[in-house]
Design a protein around this motif. Structure first.
Motif, PDB file in Angstrom:
ATOM      1  N   PRO A   1       0.996  -1.061   0.235  1.00  0.00           N
ATOM      2  CA  PRO A   1      -0.079  -0.046  -0.041  1.00  0.00           C
ATOM      3  C   PRO A   1       0.768   1.478  -0.313  1.00  0.00           C
ATOM      4  CG  PRO A   1      -0.200  -0.889   2.538  1.00  0.00           C
ATOM      5  CD  PRO A   1       1.109  -1.928   0.823  1.00  0.00           C
ATOM      6  N   ALA A   2       0.073   2.298  -0.273  1.00  0.00           N
ATOM      7  CA  ALA A   2       0.782   3.970   0.206  1.00  0.00           C
ATOM      8  C   ALA A   2       0.010   4.282   1.404  1.00  0.00           C
ATOM      9  CB  ALA A   2       0.259   4.571  -0.997  1.00  0.00           C
ATOM     10  N   THR A   3       0.863   4.798   1.918  1.00  0.00           N
ATOM     11  CA  THR A   3       0.754   5.035   3.528  1.00  0.00           C
ATOM     12  C   THR A   3       1.229   6.590   3.781  1.00  0.00           C
ATOM     13  OG1 THR A   3       2.872   4.257   4.417  1.00  0.00           O
ATOM     14  CG2 THR A   3       1.183   2.800   3.972  1.00  0.00           C
ATOM     15  N   VAL A   4       0.437   7.066   5.020  1.00  0.00           N
ATOM     16  CA  VAL A   4       1.587   8.561   4.949  1.00  0.00           C
ATOM     17  C   VAL A   4       0.745   8.138   7.034  1.00  0.00           C
ATOM     18  CG1 VAL A   4       1.157   9.592   3.212  1.00  0.00           C
ATOM     19  CG2 VAL A   4      -0.786  10.165   5.255  1.00  0.00           C
ATOM     20  N   ASP A   5       1.414   9.150   7.719  1.00  0.00           N
ATOM     21  CA  ASP A   5       1.296   9.346   9.128  1.00  0.00           C
ATOM     22  C   ASP A   5       0.606  10.595   9.079  1.00  0.00           C
ATOM     23  OD1 ASP A   5       2.510   7.159   9.764  1.00  0.00           O
ATOM     24  OD2 ASP A   5       4.781   7.589   9.625  1.00  0.00           O
ATOM     25  N   PHE A   6      -0.574  10.399  10.303  1.00  0.00           N
ATOM     26  CA  PHE A   6      -1.865  11.704  10.455  1.00  0.00           C
ATOM     27  C   PHE A   6      -2.305  11.798  11.778  1.00  0.00           C
ATOM     28  CE2 PHE A   6      -5.512  13.444  11.077  1.00  0.00           C
ATOM     29  CZ  PHE A   6      -5.259  14.568  10.487  1.00  0.00           C
TER      30      PHE A   6
ATOM     31  N   GLU B   1       4.526   5.200 -13.769  1.00  0.00           N
ATOM     32  CA  GLU B   1       5.892   5.693 -13.618  1.00  0.00           C
ATOM     33  C   GLU B   1       5.113   7.234 -12.290  1.00  0.00           C
ATOM     34  OE1 GLU B   1       9.144   4.648 -11.947  1.00  0.00           O
ATOM     35  OE2 GLU B   1       8.781   2.956 -13.304  1.00  0.00           O
ATOM     36  N   VAL B   2       4.758   6.833 -11.171  1.00  0.00           N
ATOM     37  CA  VAL B   2       4.565   7.810 -10.287  1.00  0.00           C
ATOM     38  C   VAL B   2       5.273   8.363  -9.449  1.00  0.00           C
ATOM     39  CG1 VAL B   2       2.403   8.813  -9.238  1.00  0.00           C
ATOM     40  CG2 VAL B   2       2.016   7.019 -10.955  1.00  0.00           C
ATOM     41  N   PRO B   3       5.632   9.771  -8.689  1.00  0.00           N
ATOM     42  CA  PRO B   3       6.934  11.019  -7.779  1.00  0.00           C
ATOM     43  C   PRO B   3       5.566  10.698  -6.789  1.00  0.00           C
ATOM     44  CG  PRO B   3       5.751  12.250  -9.568  1.00  0.00           C
ATOM     45  CD  PRO B   3       5.376  10.850 -10.666  1.00  0.00           C
ATOM     46  N   ALA B   4       5.197   9.086  -6.047  1.00  0.00           N
ATOM     47  CA  ALA B   4       4.158   9.260  -5.338  1.00  0.00           C
ATOM     48  C   ALA B   4       5.197   9.282  -3.890  1.00  0.00           C
ATOM     49  CB  ALA B   4       3.463   8.055  -4.509  1.00  0.00           C
ATOM     50  N   GLU B   5       6.703   9.457  -4.210  1.00  0.00           N
ATOM     51  CA  GLU B   5       7.909   9.960  -2.974  1.00  0.00           C
ATOM     52  C   GLU B   5       7.364  11.641  -2.743  1.00  0.00           C
ATOM     53  OE1 GLU B   5      11.703   9.274  -1.186  1.00  0.00           O
ATOM     54  OE2 GLU B   5      10.861   8.085  -2.700  1.00  0.00           O
TER      55      GLU B   5
ATOM     56  N   SER C   1       5.281  13.656   0.490  1.00  0.00           N
ATOM     57  CA  SER C   1       5.924  14.174   0.956  1.00  0.00           C
ATOM     58  C   SER C   1       5.565  15.390   1.940  1.00  0.00           C
ATOM     59  CB  SER C   1       7.285  14.581   0.781  1.00  0.00           C
ATOM     60  OG  SER C   1       7.010  15.951   0.073  1.00  0.00           O
ATOM     61  N   ALA C   2       5.782  15.306   2.979  1.00  0.00           N
ATOM     62  CA  ALA C   2       5.724  16.601   3.781  1.00  0.00           C
ATOM     63  C   ALA C   2       6.105  18.027   3.329  1.00  0.00           C
ATOM     64  CB  ALA C   2       6.018  16.217   5.633  1.00  0.00           C
ATOM     65  N   GLU C   3       7.435  17.940   2.840  1.00  0.00           N
ATOM     66  CA  GLU C   3       7.623  19.550   2.000  1.00  0.00           C
ATOM     67  C   GLU C   3       7.097  20.106   0.956  1.00  0.00           C
ATOM     68  OE1 GLU C   3      11.149  16.875   4.131  1.00  0.00           O
ATOM     69  OE2 GLU C   3       9.438  16.931   2.352  1.00  0.00           O
ATOM     70  N   TYR C   4       6.174  18.496   0.261  1.00  0.00           N
ATOM     71  CA  TYR C   4       5.604  18.836  -0.949  1.00  0.00           C
ATOM     72  C   TYR C   4       4.332  19.371  -0.717  1.00  0.00           C
ATOM     73  CZ  TYR C   4       3.106  18.300  -5.165  1.00  0.00           C
ATOM     74  OH  TYR C   4       2.614  18.484  -6.871  1.00  0.00           O
ATOM     75  N   ALA C   5       3.748  18.686   0.021  1.00  0.00           N
ATOM     76  CA  ALA C   5       2.745  18.821   0.964  1.00  0.00           C
ATOM     77  C   ALA C   5       2.831  20.591   1.546  1.00  0.00           C
ATOM     78  CB  ALA C   5       1.458  18.445   2.037  1.00  0.00           C
TER      79      ALA C   5
END
Length: 597
Positions: A269-274, A336-340, A344-348
């Motif tokens: 999966p794709a994941t993030v922490d929130f 190919e997707v720039p998912a990282e 990312s927190a910086e992009y957000a």
């Protein structure tokens, strides 16, 4: 803190217990899942039984000719959620040149040219093979019974048939035969059957009846589905041209080899922490990371600004969703997707700075170094485009009428196995019903573009960017919740509201489901005719006159949908420390239910 619209209000209690919990968009599917748990099956047996029942009892919302995505964790490895990938790709002959040669500028929303290779049935069987314990015959018994002996037609089934009655009677006679018994639209709650599909399921059972092991039994059923009568019959029938949603008549392009060559699978999966939680979604071949991007954008605001029931919170959430959706429609694809970077927190943080005091009417994807930015076509709605059918999953009309879309099921068992699955596609209004099978193929390819430069361009063997988007939530490496909803482009939007209210705002699961909803439609729709509506938003009237007027003053173009119309979320939860389970389901439409003990 406590968000607006919480208090003590809920339409029903959040169920609690310790043995097992099931929740879905249809009470018969929930009942089947819970019956499996009560008879000793695990969450995977229960979810599969429920999924096959949904094929029968919600034929306007999903079918065996469609697709499914799921997320699950096992009790043996609770910190490692997996994606169950049941989204089939484009057939080998689904090329840009072929569609362009037909004079098409968009993939139609109805008709076999929009069909990806069906993978929902194979996905359910794969889950059963590797993690279930029940024989195929027992898992399919519930669906076979309803298909052969009858089920009640919930009101949306006759309503859906009514919208395509002329299409059925004039162009799709096999659909009229199946869905209009005696030449008439069925009455609400009339008993319907699908004996052809019951026979298909019996053949899956028979294929593995002589096998000695559970694994071989399920594998035999999978082979029968992919290479047997279903594949042969469907491919032959769709060689005959039939009416599509653009008004043209074309044959399908799917073949026996396409069926045989596609298999469901597992993915990371794709994941993030929130706010101390881990949210797990499908990868960016689907729209799941939209929820993750929106959460990362919103994470930088104070909790008070995350309240969907306040004017500032609703505005902020809508603007964050527009930004995430713009990235979806520019970068997400099977490739190919720039998912990282996107997660990312910086992009957000950079995206967060774009949220001002007024509604944006622009399409604003981010800039990513080294990645081409190819924008999708931005067509505003045209009432004269094509015909009135085949528009995919429009969940709410301008008059506030709820319309069909998708299904969902969540299950957790006493051991800690947990499943969230969203089956869809293959609706009765998708393409002509295939004689002898009792179902049509799906229309997921309408989510592709006929622009070779765009990441989601139609290509043989490539998955369309699905909207199917279940969710798992973990805390300290342990799963605590499975949830999801129908709704096409709204799936992650409504789940965002739920998660903010539950994780931040102090709502119980049922309160979070019951609370009034809203969403943006300021993005290119995933469904034909793929229009977009700049600065548009849809709201439930229960949000209140003051909030709605405030959004309008900020520049949001508001459509009111009625008091109870948006969202069909269900969920199950588990407390890893105590084993305590809970479940909740959507009251809208009086169809979704939870059960458990």
């Amino acid at each position: 803190m406590t968000f607006t619209h919480a208090g003590d209000f809920s339409t029903r209690p959040t169920l609690q217990g310790h043995f097992g919990m099931s929740a879905s968009t249809h009470w018969l599917a929930t009942a089947a899942a819970q019956a499996v748990l009560e008879r000793g099956g695990n969450a995977f047996d229960a979810a599969a039984a429920s999924g096959f029942v949904l094929h029968v009892v919600e034929p306007h919302l999903n079918g065996p000719g469609g697709d499914m995505t799921g997320l699950f964790v096992t009790a043996e490895d609770p910190s490692a959620p997996k994606v169950l990938m049941g989204q089939g790709p484009a057939p080998a002959a689904a090329t840009l040149q072929h569609y362009r040669d037909l004079g098409l500028d968009r993939v139609p929303g109805a008709g076999a040219l929009a069909a990806a290779v069906p993978a929902a049935v194979d996905a359910w069987l794969l889950l059963l093979r590797d993690h279930g314990t029940w024989p195929v015959a027992d898992v399919l018994a519930f669906a076979i019974d309803y298909a052969a002996n009858g089920y009640p037609a919930v009101p949306r089934i006759p309503a859906s048939i009514r919208t395509v009655e002329k299409l059925f009677t004039e162009h799709w006679p096999t659909s009229a035969e199946q869905w209009m018994p005696g030449g008439k639209i069925p009455e609400d709650y009339a008993t319907l059957t699908n004996r052809d599909y019951a026979q298909v399921l019996r053949e899956l059972v028979a294929a593995g009846a002589q096998e000695d092991t559970h694994y071989d039994q399920v594998e035999a059923a999978r082979r029968e589905w992919r290479t047997g009568r279903v594949a042969q019959t469907a491919a032959e029938f769709l060689k005959t041209p039939h009416r599509h949603s653009d008004g043209g008549d074309y044959p399908g392009v799917i073949t026996n080899a396409d069926f045989a060559g596609v298999s469901a699978s597992y993915e990371e999966p794709a994941t993030v922490d929130f706010r101390g939680y881990t949210i797990a979604k499908t990868g960016p071949w689907g729209q799941g990371p939209v929820l993750l991007q929106a959460l990362k954008i919103l994470e930088g605001f104070d909790d008070a600004r995350l309240d969907p029931g306040s004017q500032l919170g609703a505005h902020t959430i809508l603007e964050a969703l527009k930004l995430a959706m713009a990235d979806r429609d520019t970068y997400y694809a099977d490739g190919e997707v720039p998912a990282e970077t996107l997660l990312s927190a910086e992009y957000a943080a950079g995206r967060r700075e774009l949220i001002g005091e007024h509604a944006s009417a622009e399409f604003r994807p981010g800039d990513i170094a080294g990645v081409a930015k190819v924008l999708p076509p931005l067509h505003e709605p045209d009432p004269h485009t094509g015909s009135s059918y085949g528009a995919g999953e429009p969940t709410v009309s301008r008059e506030g009428e709820a319309r069909g879309d998708t299904c969902h099921v969540d299950v957790v068992d006493q051991w800690g196995n947990m499943v969230s699955a969203t089956p869809s596609g293959g609706w009765l209004q998708s393409s002509p019903t295939i004689p002898g099978l009792g179902f049509p193929l799906g229309t997921r390819l309408q989510m592709t573009w006929l622009d070779p430069a765009h990441p989601t361009a139609l290509a043989a063997g490539k998955r369309p960017r699905t909207t199917l988007s279940p969710t798992l939530v973990l805390k300290d490496g342990e799963p605590i919740m499975a949830l999801g909803t129908p709704g096409g482009d709204q799936q992650d939007q409504w789940q965002l509201l739920f998660l903010l209210r539950y994780l931040v705002g102090g709502h119980s699961p049922q309160q979070a489901i019951d609370a009034p909803a809203l969403h943006t439609s300021s993005m290119p729709a995933s469904f034909w005719p793929r229009s977009w509506q700049p600065a548009a938003a849809v709201v439930e009237d229960r949000l209140g006159e003051e909030l709605i007027a405030g959004l309008q003053r900020r520049g949001h173009r508001i459509t009111r949908s009625g008091d109870w119309s948006l969202g069909r979320i269900s969920c199950v939860t588990r407390d890893p420390q105590t084993g305590r389970l809970s479940a909740a389901a959507n009251p809208r439409g009086a169809q979704g239910y939870a059960a458990g003990r």
